[in-house]
Design a protein around this motif. Sequence first.
Motif, PDB file in Angstrom:
ATOM      1  N   GLU A  50       0.822  -1.261  -0.053  1.00  0.00           N
ATOM      2  CA  GLU A  50       0.176  -0.048   0.146  1.00  0.00           C
ATOM      3  C   GLU A  50       0.953   1.245   0.108  1.00  0.00           C
ATOM      4  OE1 GLU A  50      -2.406  -0.671   3.304  1.00  0.00           O
ATOM      5  OE2 GLU A  50      -4.113  -1.678   2.401  1.00  0.00           O
ATOM      6  N   GLY A  51       2.198   1.173  -0.073  1.00  0.00           N
ATOM      7  CA  GLY A  51       3.141   2.307  -0.240  1.00  0.00           C
ATOM      8  C   GLY A  51       3.975   2.377   0.762  1.00  0.00           C
ATOM      9  N   ARG A  52       4.052   1.869   1.832  1.00  0.00           N
ATOM     10  CA  ARG A  52       4.992   2.085   2.947  1.00  0.00           C
ATOM     11  C   ARG A  52       6.456   1.414   2.382  1.00  0.00           C
ATOM     12  NH1 ARG A  52       4.422  -0.728   8.759  1.00  0.00           N
ATOM     13  NH2 ARG A  52       2.474   0.498   8.347  1.00  0.00           N
ATOM     14  N   PRO A  53       7.659   2.221   2.573  1.00  0.00           N
ATOM     15  CA  PRO A  53       8.802   1.881   1.954  1.00  0.00           C
ATOM     16  C   PRO A  53       9.026   0.471   3.059  1.00  0.00           C
ATOM     17  CG  PRO A  53       8.796   4.150   2.727  1.00  0.00           C
ATOM     18  CD  PRO A  53       7.474   3.554   3.078  1.00  0.00           C
ATOM     19  N   HIS A  54       9.657  -0.483   2.245  1.00  0.00           N
ATOM     20  CA  HIS A  54      10.105  -1.703   3.085  1.00  0.00           C
ATOM     21  C   HIS A  54      11.768  -1.613   3.376  1.00  0.00           C
ATOM     22  CE1 HIS A  54      10.869  -5.715   4.077  1.00  0.00           C
ATOM     23  NE2 HIS A  54       9.525  -6.277   3.873  1.00  0.00           N
ATOM     24  N   PRO A  55      11.868  -1.931   4.593  1.00  0.00           N
ATOM     25  CA  PRO A  55      13.471  -1.684   4.864  1.00  0.00           C
ATOM     26  C   PRO A  55      14.335  -2.619   4.038  1.00  0.00           C
ATOM     27  CG  PRO A  55      12.141  -2.994   6.599  1.00  0.00           C
ATOM     28  CD  PRO A  55      11.013  -2.428   5.530  1.00  0.00           C
ATOM     29  N   LEU A  56      13.807  -3.482   3.469  1.00  0.00           N
ATOM     30  CA  LEU A  56      14.848  -4.460   2.815  1.00  0.00           C
ATOM     31  C   LEU A  56      15.003  -4.235   1.230  1.00  0.00           C
ATOM     32  CD1 LEU A  56      14.301  -7.880   4.238  1.00  0.00           C
ATOM     33  CD2 LEU A  56      16.050  -6.424   4.790  1.00  0.00           C
ATOM     34  N   GLY A  57      14.059  -2.903   0.701  1.00  0.00           N
ATOM     35  CA  GLY A  57      14.173  -2.680  -0.463  1.00  0.00           C
ATOM     36  C   GLY A  57      12.837  -2.788  -1.428  1.00  0.00           C
ATOM     37  N   ARG A  58      13.067  -2.831  -2.883  1.00  0.00           N
ATOM     38  CA  ARG A  58      11.905  -2.959  -3.531  1.00  0.00           C
ATOM     39  C   ARG A  58      11.801  -3.905  -4.110  1.00  0.00           C
ATOM     40  NH1 ARG A  58      12.292   2.674  -7.070  1.00  0.00           N
ATOM     41  NH2 ARG A  58       9.915   2.110  -7.701  1.00  0.00           N
ATOM     42  N   ARG A  59      12.716  -5.004  -4.288  1.00  0.00           N
ATOM     43  CA  ARG A  59      12.647  -6.268  -4.657  1.00  0.00           C
ATOM     44  C   ARG A  59      12.795  -7.332  -3.801  1.00  0.00           C
ATOM     45  NH1 ARG A  59      15.716  -6.262 -10.535  1.00  0.00           N
ATOM     46  NH2 ARG A  59      14.727  -4.486 -11.655  1.00  0.00           N
ATOM     47  N   LEU A  60      11.761  -8.379  -3.544  1.00  0.00           N
ATOM     48  CA  LEU A  60      11.619  -9.425  -2.386  1.00  0.00           C
ATOM     49  C   LEU A  60      11.350 -10.780  -2.875  1.00  0.00           C
ATOM     50  CD1 LEU A  60       9.695  -7.002   0.129  1.00  0.00           C
ATOM     51  CD2 LEU A  60      12.300  -7.177   0.270  1.00  0.00           C
ATOM     52  N   VAL A  61      11.651 -11.575  -2.287  1.00  0.00           N
ATOM     53  CA  VAL A  61      11.369 -12.914  -2.450  1.00  0.00           C
ATOM     54  C   VAL A  61      11.305 -13.849  -1.367  1.00  0.00           C
ATOM     55  CG1 VAL A  61      13.799 -13.750  -2.727  1.00  0.00           C
ATOM     56  CG2 VAL A  61      12.073 -15.195  -3.814  1.00  0.00           C
ATOM     57  N   ASN A  62      10.415 -14.684  -1.292  1.00  0.00           N
ATOM     58  CA  ASN A  62      10.481 -15.745   0.091  1.00  0.00           C
ATOM     59  C   ASN A  62       9.697 -16.761  -0.149  1.00  0.00           C
ATOM     60  OD1 ASN A  62       7.732 -14.995   0.295  1.00  0.00           O
ATOM     61  ND2 ASN A  62       7.700 -14.627   2.369  1.00  0.00           N
ATOM     62  N   VAL A  63       9.785 -17.513   1.188  1.00  0.00           N
ATOM     63  CA  VAL A  63       8.860 -19.104   1.104  1.00  0.00           C
ATOM     64  C   VAL A  63       8.146 -18.823   2.274  1.00  0.00           C
ATOM     65  CG1 VAL A  63       8.969 -21.425   1.189  1.00  0.00           C
ATOM     66  CG2 VAL A  63      10.825 -20.318   0.081  1.00  0.00           C
ATOM     67  N   GLN A  64       6.839 -19.005   2.029  1.00  0.00           N
ATOM     68  CA  GLN A  64       5.831 -18.593   3.372  1.00  0.00           C
ATOM     69  C   GLN A  64       4.862 -19.836   3.573  1.00  0.00           C
ATOM     70  OE1 GLN A  64       5.647 -16.098   5.689  1.00  0.00           O
ATOM     71  NE2 GLN A  64       4.019 -17.386   6.301  1.00  0.00           N
ATOM     72  N   ARG A  65       4.701 -20.432   4.738  1.00  0.00           N
ATOM     73  CA  ARG A  65       3.539 -21.301   4.950  1.00  0.00           C
ATOM     74  C   ARG A  65       2.322 -20.548   5.130  1.00  0.00           C
ATOM     75  NH1 ARG A  65       7.133 -21.513   9.317  1.00  0.00           N
ATOM     76  NH2 ARG A  65       6.318 -20.767  11.438  1.00  0.00           N
ATOM     77  N   CYS A  66       1.516 -21.190   4.530  1.00  0.00           N
ATOM     78  CA  CYS A  66      -0.097 -20.694   4.196  1.00  0.00           C
ATOM     79  C   CYS A  66      -1.083 -21.378   4.701  1.00  0.00           C
ATOM     80  CB  CYS A  66      -0.348 -19.963   2.775  1.00  0.00           C
ATOM     81  SG  CYS A  66       0.985 -19.022   2.340  1.00  0.00           S
ATOM     82  N   LEU A  67      -2.329 -20.808   5.019  1.00  0.00           N
ATOM     83  CA  LEU A  67      -3.374 -21.717   5.518  1.00  0.00           C
ATOM     84  C   LEU A  67      -4.802 -21.054   5.027  1.00  0.00           C
ATOM     85  CD1 LEU A  67      -4.477 -23.560   8.702  1.00  0.00           C
ATOM     86  CD2 LEU A  67      -5.996 -22.263   7.699  1.00  0.00           C
ATOM     87  N   ARG A  68      -5.483 -21.876   4.248  1.00  0.00           N
ATOM     88  CA  ARG A  68      -6.745 -21.256   3.694  1.00  0.00           C
ATOM     89  C   ARG A  68      -8.108 -22.441   3.900  1.00  0.00           C
ATOM     90  NH1 ARG A  68      -4.762 -19.663  -2.400  1.00  0.00           N
ATOM     91  NH2 ARG A  68      -3.158 -18.072  -1.769  1.00  0.00           N
ATOM     92  N   THR A  69      -8.664 -21.766   4.865  1.00  0.00           N
ATOM     93  CA  THR A  69     -10.084 -22.575   5.339  1.00  0.00           C
ATOM     94  C   THR A  69     -10.855 -22.527   4.273  1.00  0.00           C
ATOM     95  OG1 THR A  69     -10.725 -20.496   6.430  1.00  0.00           O
ATOM     96  CG2 THR A  69      -9.644 -21.911   7.587  1.00  0.00           C
ATOM     97  N   THR A  70     -10.811 -21.530   3.058  1.00  0.00           N
ATOM     98  CA  THR A  70     -11.719 -21.742   2.042  1.00  0.00           C
ATOM     99  C   THR A  70     -11.630 -22.829   1.188  1.00  0.00           C
ATOM    100  OG1 THR A  70     -10.134 -20.267   0.845  1.00  0.00           O
ATOM    101  CG2 THR A  70     -11.883 -19.065   1.862  1.00  0.00           C
ATOM    102  N   ASP A  71     -10.322 -23.627   1.374  1.00  0.00           N
ATOM    103  CA  ASP A  71     -10.126 -24.687   0.386  1.00  0.00           C
ATOM    104  C   ASP A  71     -10.486 -25.944   1.205  1.00  0.00           C
ATOM    105  OD1 ASP A  71      -9.405 -23.227  -1.635  1.00  0.00           O
ATOM    106  OD2 ASP A  71      -7.190 -23.353  -1.192  1.00  0.00           O
ATOM    107  N   LEU A  72     -11.073 -25.895   2.488  1.00  0.00           N
ATOM    108  CA  LEU A  72     -11.235 -27.216   3.143  1.00  0.00           C
ATOM    109  C   LEU A  72     -11.935 -28.142   2.503  1.00  0.00           C
ATOM    110  CD1 LEU A  72     -11.820 -26.319   7.139  1.00  0.00           C
ATOM    111  CD2 LEU A  72     -10.132 -27.983   6.021  1.00  0.00           C
ATOM    112  N   ASP A  73     -13.139 -27.638   1.759  1.00  0.00           N
ATOM    113  CA  ASP A  73     -14.067 -28.469   1.029  1.00  0.00           C
ATOM    114  C   ASP A  73     -13.557 -29.130  -0.244  1.00  0.00           C
ATOM    115  OD1 ASP A  73     -15.896 -28.549   3.123  1.00  0.00           O
ATOM    116  OD2 ASP A  73     -17.100 -26.567   2.280  1.00  0.00           O
ATOM    117  N   GLU A  74     -12.516 -28.397  -0.875  1.00  0.00           N
ATOM    118  CA  GLU A  74     -12.003 -28.958  -1.906  1.00  0.00           C
ATOM    119  C   GLU A  74     -10.724 -30.004  -1.576  1.00  0.00           C
ATOM    120  OE1 GLU A  74     -12.856 -27.961  -4.836  1.00  0.00           O
ATOM    121  OE2 GLU A  74     -14.191 -26.349  -3.928  1.00  0.00           O
ATOM    122  N   VAL A  75     -10.448 -30.287  -0.152  1.00  0.00           N
ATOM    123  CA  VAL A  75      -9.464 -31.017  -0.166  1.00  0.00           C
ATOM    124  C   VAL A  75      -9.911 -32.327  -0.227  1.00  0.00           C
ATOM    125  CG1 VAL A  75      -8.215 -32.192   1.820  1.00  0.00           C
ATOM    126  CG2 VAL A  75      -8.123 -29.684   1.715  1.00  0.00           C
TER     127      VAL A  75
END
Length: 390
Positions: A50-75
């Motif tokens: 949304e516009g706040r400057p990131h302390p690590l710069g403008r180009r970023l990469v990562n690996v992130q664990r995620c959880l989506r309850t919206t996909d429960l019925d698709e599992v």
Amino acid sequence: MTPETITGTFVDFYRERGHVLLPESSLVRPPDDPVLFTTSGMHPLTPYLEGRPHPLGRRLVNVQRCLRTTDLDEVGDSTHLTVFQMLGSWSLGDYDGPQSLRWGYHLLREGFGIDHDRLHATVFGGDEQVGPDTGSLEVWRELGVPVELTGPENWWSNGPTGPCGPDSEIFVWTGDTPPSGTPGTDGRWMEVWNHVQMRYHRHGDGRLEPLRQPNVDTGMGLERMEMVLRGGGSVYEGEGFGPWVRTVGGLWHPDEETLRRVCDHLRSGVVVVGDGVRPTNTGRGYVLRRLIRRTLTLLWRDDPSRSLGDLPDEPFTHTLDRFRQRTDVGDLRGLLLDEERRFRGLLRRGRPLVSRCLSRGPLGEEDYHYLHDTHGLPRDLVDGLVTGTL
């Protein structure tokens, strides 16, 4: 490629192009975040998108664990998971969407060795407010990748208001025959990577306002990419599920769909506990409790004597290691067994109560409220008792 090799290839590719590796966030969001869990790699980056400057710069990469309850019925199908790992890259007001797509194509072809003919893209075709995404369309035509123009399917937003914009999704053919059709007409085209161009802010009245800082956000599901590169028929054939599939299949011999759901829910529950969540009747704790109860419901459908206490340590330790978590396996097993005892007791109390209500006719809202408020029986449990699945 192993999951570690896939992750390393992805991260190194973007580091070579000036991206800085972000530390992984917990699944549990800070107290001021209205969302219960991290649902995507971009979630922790919302203020910077949304516009706040990131302390690590403008180009970023990562690996992130995620959880989506919206996909429960698709599992239970071949691709959907409750908890998964997301590989992500970001441009915070730096390069544009077409550049992101060119890099993405190069990584898929040269880094991962995916054949050009197995690729298909979808692009936003425009609506009454925004025209077609011609920049993405031109890139794919330039690269010789077939494109399908769509509508809302290729418009990304994180809710009814806030940052949004067109996206281009990249699909890989997973069928045993030569590629045919399009992602919209043939389910054997599997989405593996989404490139979002956050160009607008949507207001409560539906009006779109251009962002001062346009961004690019990409997300690739690690388990799906492993499936593509291994050539398997589902994400459950990957290394992350190996111990669960062998254990659950060997102990209880469920059908394929039940096996997938049980393995997903147990693995997801371990990761949620690993990030500090404990079972409760509301919020995050209820999501965990629901995962455990759905698991037990599936297991007890064929044999009520089955117990989570029969599981060995291996799948628990394997999952904690893979998600970089430090939780005592003994404590984790104790938590699951305590929830199992609670659930058995709740079912014993609930059956006669629900039967009594049903003797007067089909359940109405007043019955559901009574069973929940007076006896602590949640609606999904009552429905299970009514239909006989519990």
